[in-house]
Scaffold this motif. Structure first.
Motif, PDB file in Angstrom:
ATOM      1  N   LYS A  66     -20.553 -36.458   2.518  1.00 29.89           N
ATOM      2  CA  LYS A  66     -21.183 -35.415   1.704  1.00 29.89           C
ATOM      3  C   LYS A  66     -22.708 -35.530   1.666  1.00 29.89           C
ATOM      4  CE  LYS A  66     -20.739 -33.349  -2.848  1.00 29.89           C
ATOM      5  NZ  LYS A  66     -20.045 -33.407  -4.130  1.00 29.89           N
ATOM      6  N   ILE A  67     -23.237 -36.723   1.498  1.00 24.14           N
ATOM      7  CA  ILE A  67     -24.691 -36.890   1.405  1.00 24.14           C
ATOM      8  C   ILE A  67     -25.351 -36.490   2.719  1.00 24.14           C
ATOM      9  CG2 ILE A  67     -26.550 -38.581   1.142  1.00 24.14           C
ATOM     10  CD1 ILE A  67     -24.737 -40.023  -0.885  1.00 24.14           C
ATOM     11  N   GLU A  68     -24.752 -36.895   3.838  1.00 19.08           N
ATOM     12  CA  GLU A  68     -25.291 -36.502   5.137  1.00 19.08           C
ATOM     13  C   GLU A  68     -25.212 -34.982   5.321  1.00 19.08           C
ATOM     14  OE1 GLU A  68     -24.033 -39.011   8.518  1.00 19.08           O
ATOM     15  OE2 GLU A  68     -23.185 -40.302   6.962  1.00 19.08           O
ATOM     16  N   ALA A  69     -24.130 -34.396   4.838  1.00 21.67           N
ATOM     17  CA  ALA A  69     -23.971 -32.943   4.946  1.00 21.67           C
ATOM     18  C   ALA A  69     -25.033 -32.223   4.124  1.00 21.67           C
ATOM     19  CB  ALA A  69     -22.574 -32.530   4.488  1.00 21.67           C
ATOM     20  N   ILE A  70     -25.306 -32.729   2.929  1.00 20.09           N
ATOM     21  CA  ILE A  70     -26.333 -32.127   2.068  1.00 20.09           C
ATOM     22  C   ILE A  70     -27.703 -32.223   2.741  1.00 20.09           C
ATOM     23  CG2 ILE A  70     -27.586 -32.399  -0.122  1.00 20.09           C
ATOM     24  CD1 ILE A  70     -24.849 -33.221  -1.356  1.00 20.09           C
ATOM     25  N   ASN A  71     -28.009 -33.396   3.288  1.00 17.33           N
ATOM     26  CA  ASN A  71     -29.305 -33.568   3.965  1.00 17.33           C
ATOM     27  C   ASN A  71     -29.417 -32.644   5.177  1.00 17.33           C
ATOM     28  OD1 ASN A  71     -30.263 -35.472   2.168  1.00 17.33           O
ATOM     29  ND2 ASN A  71     -29.437 -37.194   3.320  1.00 17.33           N
ATOM     30  N   ALA A  72     -28.343 -32.525   5.943  1.00 22.00           N
ATOM     31  CA  ALA A  72     -28.360 -31.646   7.113  1.00 22.00           C
ATOM     32  C   ALA A  72     -28.545 -30.190   6.684  1.00 22.00           C
ATOM     33  CB  ALA A  72     -27.074 -31.807   7.916  1.00 22.00           C
ATOM     34  N   TYR A  73     -27.851 -29.783   5.617  1.00 22.34           N
ATOM     35  CA  TYR A  73     -27.983 -28.411   5.110  1.00 22.34           C
ATOM     36  C   TYR A  73     -29.424 -28.133   4.691  1.00 22.34           C
ATOM     37  CZ  TYR A  73     -26.988 -24.134   2.546  1.00 22.34           C
ATOM     38  OH  TYR A  73     -26.987 -22.837   2.121  1.00 22.34           O
ATOM     39  N   GLY A  80     -33.133 -26.304  -1.679  1.00 19.74           N
ATOM     40  CA  GLY A  80     -33.339 -27.410  -2.607  1.00 19.74           C
ATOM     41  C   GLY A  80     -32.081 -28.240  -2.724  1.00 19.74           C
ATOM     42  N   LEU A  81     -32.188 -29.358  -3.429  1.00 15.43           N
ATOM     43  CA  LEU A  81     -31.070 -30.290  -3.542  1.00 15.43           C
ATOM     44  C   LEU A  81     -29.846 -29.656  -4.207  1.00 15.43           C
ATOM     45  CD1 LEU A  81     -30.001 -33.138  -3.120  1.00 15.43           C
ATOM     46  CD2 LEU A  81     -31.041 -33.779  -5.297  1.00 15.43           C
ATOM     47  N   LYS A  82     -30.042 -28.975  -5.326  1.00 17.54           N
ATOM     48  CA  LYS A  82     -28.921 -28.363  -6.059  1.00 17.54           C
ATOM     49  C   LYS A  82     -28.238 -27.292  -5.215  1.00 17.54           C
ATOM     50  CE  LYS A  82     -26.788 -26.932  -9.998  1.00 17.54           C
ATOM     51  NZ  LYS A  82     -25.443 -26.692  -9.545  1.00 17.54           N
ATOM     52  N   GLU A  83     -29.041 -26.433  -4.593  1.00 21.17           N
ATOM     53  CA  GLU A  83     -28.478 -25.370  -3.761  1.00 21.17           C
ATOM     54  C   GLU A  83     -27.703 -25.959  -2.587  1.00 21.17           C
ATOM     55  OE1 GLU A  83     -29.989 -21.649  -0.977  1.00 21.17           O
ATOM     56  OE2 GLU A  83     -31.413 -22.656  -2.296  1.00 21.17           O
ATOM     57  N   ALA A  84     -28.247 -27.002  -1.965  1.00 21.29           N
ATOM     58  CA  ALA A  84     -27.578 -27.635  -0.827  1.00 21.29           C
ATOM     59  C   ALA A  84     -26.276 -28.293  -1.265  1.00 21.29           C
ATOM     60  CB  ALA A  84     -28.500 -28.663  -0.187  1.00 21.29           C
ATOM     61  N   LYS A  85     -26.294 -28.960  -2.417  1.00 19.32           N
ATOM     62  CA  LYS A  85     -25.087 -29.608  -2.932  1.00 19.32           C
ATOM     63  C   LYS A  85     -23.991 -28.580  -3.194  1.00 19.32           C
ATOM     64  CE  LYS A  85     -23.466 -32.415  -6.802  1.00 19.32           C
ATOM     65  NZ  LYS A  85     -22.550 -31.478  -7.402  1.00 19.32           N
ATOM     66  N   ASP A  86     -24.356 -27.476  -3.837  1.00 21.10           N
ATOM     67  CA  ASP A  86     -23.385 -26.417  -4.109  1.00 21.10           C
ATOM     68  C   ASP A  86     -22.828 -25.837  -2.821  1.00 21.10           C
ATOM     69  OD1 ASP A  86     -23.837 -26.849  -6.794  1.00 21.10           O
ATOM     70  OD2 ASP A  86     -25.144 -25.092  -7.042  1.00 21.10           O
ATOM     71  N   ALA A  87     -23.697 -25.614  -1.847  1.00 17.43           N
ATOM     72  CA  ALA A  87     -23.262 -25.031  -0.586  1.00 17.43           C
ATOM     73  C   ALA A  87     -22.314 -25.971   0.149  1.00 17.43           C
ATOM     74  CB  ALA A  87     -24.465 -24.710   0.290  1.00 17.43           C
ATOM     75  N   VAL A  88     -22.627 -27.252   0.174  1.00 15.51           N
ATOM     76  CA  VAL A  88     -21.761 -28.229   0.849  1.00 15.51           C
ATOM     77  C   VAL A  88     -20.410 -28.300   0.157  1.00 15.51           C
ATOM     78  CG1 VAL A  88     -21.476 -30.698   1.326  1.00 15.51           C
ATOM     79  CG2 VAL A  88     -23.624 -29.553   1.901  1.00 15.51           C
ATOM     80  N   GLU A  89     -20.398 -28.211  -1.154  1.00 17.34           N
ATOM     81  CA  GLU A  89     -19.118 -28.227  -1.878  1.00 17.34           C
ATOM     82  C   GLU A  89     -18.284 -27.002  -1.519  1.00 17.34           C
ATOM     83  OE1 GLU A  89     -20.145 -28.715  -5.987  1.00 17.34           O
ATOM     84  OE2 GLU A  89     -20.495 -30.857  -5.760  1.00 17.34           O
TER      85      GLU A  89
END
Length: 93
Positions: A66-73, A80-89
């Protein structure tokens, strides 16, 4: 004459910038709300839309990285971090 120019630069310019910045923030919040609503509509209709450039992100999310996916996104989209986290989820569902 120089005092008026200095006054404009020191007092009025920051005030104008603050007004523009506040408007941009409001517009960003509206865009996020519209995107959330569109995501809900697509989910209700059973439509999954993956962007072609996000295949790597989806693969990382499915593999539990998940962390790698968020960074890649974030790198791909500039989100931003929140938007990327939501998108990865959403992608990993």
């Amino acid at each position: 004459m120089e005092i008026w120019v200095l006054f404009l630069v020191v007092v009025l310019l920051p005030a104008c910038y603050a007004g523009v910045e506040a408007r941009v923030k409001r517009l960003d919040r509206r865009v996020v709300r519209v995107e959330q609503k569109l995501d809900l509509i697509l989910g209700h209709l059973g439509i999954r839309q993956e962007e072609p450039a996000l295949e790597q992100v989806a693969a990382l999310a499915r593999d539990g990285r998940k962390i790698e996916a968020i960074n890649a996104y974030r790198e791909l989209t500039g989100a931003g971090l929140k938007e990327a986290k939501d998108a990865v989820e959403r992608i990993g569902e």
